[in-house]
Design a protein around this motif. Structure first.
Motif, short mmCIF file in Angstrom:
data_model
loop_
_atom_site.label_atom_id
_atom_site.label_comp_id
_atom_site.label_asym_id
_atom_site.label_seq_id
_atom_site.Cartn_x
_atom_site.Cartn_y
_atom_site.Cartn_z
N LYS A 36 -55.12 2.68 20.77
CA LYS A 36 -55.86 3.13 21.74
C LYS A 36 -54.33 4.40 22.70
O LYS A 36 -55.41 5.14 23.49
N HIS A 72 -60.75 2.71 14.37
CA HIS A 72 -60.99 2.29 15.03
C HIS A 72 -62.19 1.43 14.44
O HIS A 72 -62.31 0.19 14.08
N SER A 153 -61.63 3.44 31.99
CA SER A 153 -61.23 3.75 31.19
C SER A 153 -60.57 5.30 31.58
O SER A 153 -59.93 6.20 31.11
#
Length: 277
Positions: A36, A72, A153
């Motif tokens: 991340k 991912h 985010s």
């Protein structure tokens, strides 16, 4: 394995890197959480290349960002959740669904028509998403409510700005900048008090309140806080580099220079900037 313009080659490379037998030891042990930070970093590097108008770097950084999506997706595929193809299908379906005036039949003609249509489609999507998450047993949903459209985010400054903009749409807002300055002074006083008490948790809490208030004044004077801070960061880099180069030119170095010496060079850098301006 050779380079290719076909996305399938990148997917193959990632699969090979993640292969427990013969893959890369570093890539194999990564998780969504460990990757991340790199994903966020790569997005910032794309933005940096755009700001510098460096198209050569932009091509390279977009590749790094795409790699993050593939990474991912590969981990999700290994977990049996979804694969890269599912990501592509989901976003293409979304774009087609949100643009009926282009890919289907729609009465939207003007830009305002398109905006109204877009908001309506997103409302429908939210309802379907809520139903889907309920069936999956997911209870907490930060996308719910009036502030739900503001992504968590985002960088903290951007999130604060968008939260305030969203709240302002329903009248929860200051009418002018002056009261916000008073609020900033109030938050500074509370931060001073927290520092006296020596409570780290309280200091962090009050610091957050102060920054939130500073973001608010930026919004009211039409100065995007994220961009304003980036400008200050650039200015700091430039002035600090002046300190570094001046010390080097005089046979000195950063490690041995006193704060007073560095401050004098900092002020000299500011004087040069004012003269150039």
């Amino acid at each position: 394995m050779e380079a290719s313009k076909d996305i399938s080659r990148l997917i193959e490379i990632m699969a090979a890197l993640r292969n427990p037998e013969g893959g890369c030891p570093w890539d194999i042990v990564q998780t969504f959480e460990t990757i991340k930070p790199y994903t966020i970093e790569e997005a910032y590097e794309v933005a940096d290349a755009i700001e510098r108008n460096d198209l050569d770097d932009l091509c390279d950084e977009l590749g790094d960002l795409l790699l993050q999506v593939v990474f991912h997706s590969r981990m999700a595929e290994e977990a049996g959740a979804f694969a890269f193809g599912d990501v592509v299908e989901a976003v293409t379906a979304k774009m087609i669904r949100r643009h009926p005036h282009v890919f289907a039949v729609s009465g939207a003609v003007t830009a305002e028509d398109v905006k109204v249509q877009w908001d309506d489609i997103k409302r429908q999507e939210k309802l379907l998403r809520a139903e889907r998450r309920a069936k999956s047993g997911i209870v907490e949903d930060f996308k719910a409510g009036h502030l739900g459209s503001v992504q968590r985010s985002f960088p903290a400054l951007t999130e604060a700005l968008k939260i305030q903009e969203r709240a302002a749409k329903v009248g929860f807002d200051w009418s002018e900048p002056e009261p916000i300055l008073d609020k900033i002074e109030e938050e500074i006083a509370e931060l001073r008090e927290a520092l006296k008490e020596g409570r780290k948790d309280k200091v962090a809490d009050e610091l957050g309140d102060l920054i939130f208030a500073v973001v608010n004044i930026g919004r009211h004077v039409k100065a995007d806080p994220e961009q304003a801070l980036r400008g200050t960061n650039t200015k700091f880099r430039r002035r600090f580099h002046h300190i570094e180069t001046e010390l080097e030119a005089n046979g000195e170095n950063l490690d041995d220079a006193t704060l007073e010496r560095m401050e004098a060079l900092w002020q000299a850098a500011k004087t040069i900037e004012r003269q150039l301006a």
